[in-house]
Design a protein around this motif. Structure first.
Motif, short mmCIF file in Angstrom:
data_model
loop_
_atom_site.label_atom_id
_atom_site.label_comp_id
_atom_site.label_asym_id
_atom_site.label_seq_id
_atom_site.Cartn_x
_atom_site.Cartn_y
_atom_site.Cartn_z
N LYS A 138 0.81 -1.19 -0.12
CA LYS A 138 0.06 -0.10 -0.14
C LYS A 138 0.81 1.28 0.13
N THR A 139 0.44 1.91 -0.84
CA THR A 139 1.29 3.62 -0.93
C THR A 139 0.19 4.44 -0.27
N GLY A 194 -5.54 5.94 -6.98
CA GLY A 194 -6.61 7.29 -6.90
C GLY A 194 -7.29 7.02 -5.50
N MET A 195 -6.83 6.25 -4.64
CA MET A 195 -7.28 6.30 -3.39
C MET A 195 -7.02 7.55 -2.53
N LEU A 201 -10.98 0.68 1.04
CA LEU A 201 -11.21 -0.02 -0.19
C LEU A 201 -11.67 -1.73 0.33
N ARG A 202 -12.65 -2.08 -0.18
CA ARG A 202 -13.02 -3.66 -0.21
C ARG A 202 -12.87 -4.30 -1.77
N ILE A 265 -8.78 -2.85 2.86
CA ILE A 265 -7.67 -1.73 3.40
C ILE A 265 -8.19 -0.44 3.50
N ASP A 266 -7.71 0.08 4.57
CA ASP A 266 -8.15 1.47 5.09
C ASP A 266 -6.95 2.43 4.81
N PHE A 267 -7.34 3.77 4.16
CA PHE A 267 -6.32 4.79 3.58
C PHE A 267 -6.36 5.83 4.56
#
Length: 267
Positions: A138-139, A194-195, A201-202, A265-267
Motif C-alpha cells: 500500500k502507498t 486514486g485512493m 477499499l474492499r 484496506i483503510d487509507f
C-alpha cells in the motif's frame, strides 16, 4: 460515483470483449423471467433474485415472489444432495433460511419452479478454491495486490471493488478478467490507484467458471465503461447458464459459483 484507475498486469481487463458476442438492444420487448445469484466459498446466506424484465423506458422493478427454489450440490464422489429449499422472500430476493457452508470442489446448481409450473435449472458449476494472495503493498493513494493463478488451468476472475467514505459506498464496480491468452506466469498483479485518505477499499477477487465469466462480461459490456453492481438487471439479452427444462432453451440470468478472496484496506 467515484471511478478508479485499475490495472491487471498480466492481461487487459477488456480483452473479454473479443470473446463475447455483441448483443443488439434493438428488439421488440417481450416480458421474460430474469434470475441472478452467486454462491461463494464463504459461509453465509445465499441470495437469489427473481424478477420479470421491464421495457427500457420503465424504471420500475417487477419482482417475482411466488417461485420455489431448491439449491443442490454434488460432491467429488458423485453423491447429490439438497442443500436448501427453505428461503425467505423479500421483493424478489430469495435468501436461504439457514447459513450455508460451501465445500471447495463440490458442484452447485439451483432449480426454480415458477407459478405456471415452468422449471428452470442452472448449469452445474464447480466451486473453485479462493485465489491465494501472496503480497500486498500500500502507498499513499494506491494498493498493489499480488495473487497466484495456476498455470495448468484456464482461470477466470470476477473482481468486485467497493470504496467507502465514512461508511458510505462512493464507488461500486465489477471487473472481469481472464488468462486464457496469457497464462505463462503464475503470479498476477492487481493495481488500484486514486485512493484518498480516510477511504476504505474492499476487494473481492473471485475464481469463477467460464459461463459465469461470459455472463458478467455481457453485463459489463452492456453497461458501458461504468458498470455498477446495483444495475445488473437490464432489458437486454443477458443469457447465462439457466435453462428452461420444457424447451431446453437458455433463459435470462445466471447462477454462479465463486471461490472468493476478500480484502479490506483503510487509507
Amino acid at each position: 460515483m467515484k471511478k478508479l484507475p485499475i490495472y491487471i498486469i498480466f492481461i487487459s481487463f477488456f480483452t473479454f470483449i473479443n470473446c463475447v458476442e455483441d448483443i443488439s438492444q434493438d428488439f421488440e420487448f417481450k416480458e421474460q423471467v430474469f434470475i441472478s445469484g452467486l454462491l461463494t466459498s464463504e459461509e453465509g446466506f445465499v441470495s437469489i433474485q427473481v424478477q420479470k424484465t421491464v421495457p427500457v423506458t420503465d424504471t420500475s422493478f417487477s419482482a417475482i415472489n411466488d417461485a420455489q427454489i431448491s439449491l443442490f450440490t454434488r460432491d467429488v464422489s458423485n453423491n447429490t444432495s439438497l442443500v436448501s429449499d427453505s428461503f425467505t422472500i423479500n421483493n424478489g430476493i430469495y435468501t436461504t433460511s439457514e447459513m450455508i457452508t460451501p465445500i471447495i470442489g463440490n458442484t452447485y446448481w439451483i432449480e426454480v419452479l415458477l407459478q405456471d409450473q415452468t422449471v428452470l435449472i442452472s448449469e452445474e458449476e464447480i466451486l473453485r478454491p479462493p485465489i491465494p494472495i501472496t503480497d500486498m503493498v500500500k502507498t499513499e493513494d494506491s494498493i498493489r495486490i499480488t495473487f497466484n493463478g495456476p498455470i495448468d488451468v484456464q482461470n477466470f476472475y470476477l473482481i468486485h471493488l467497493e470504496i467507502l467514505k465514512d461508511g458510505v459506498i462512493i464507488s461500486d464496480e465489477l471487473i472481469v478478467s481472464n488468462d486464457r491468452i496469457i497464462n505463462e506466469e503464475e503470479e498476477k498483479i492487481l493495481v488500484i490507484t486514486g485512493m484518498n485518505e480516510g477511504e476504505t477499499l474492499r476487494v473481492d477477487i473471485s475464481n469463477i467458471n467460464f459461463t459465469t465469466f461470459q455472463f458478467y462480461s455481457n453485463v459489463i459490456s452492456n453497461q458501458g465503461n461504468e458498470p455498477e453492481v446495483s444495475s445488473l438487471f437490464l432489458p437486454v439479452n443477458l443469457v447465462g447458464n439457466i435453462t428452461n427444462t420444457a424447451t431446453d432453451e437458455l433463459v435470462l440470468g445466471n447462477f454462479g459459483v465463486a471461490g472468493v478472496t476478500p480484502i479490506t484496506i483503510d487509507f
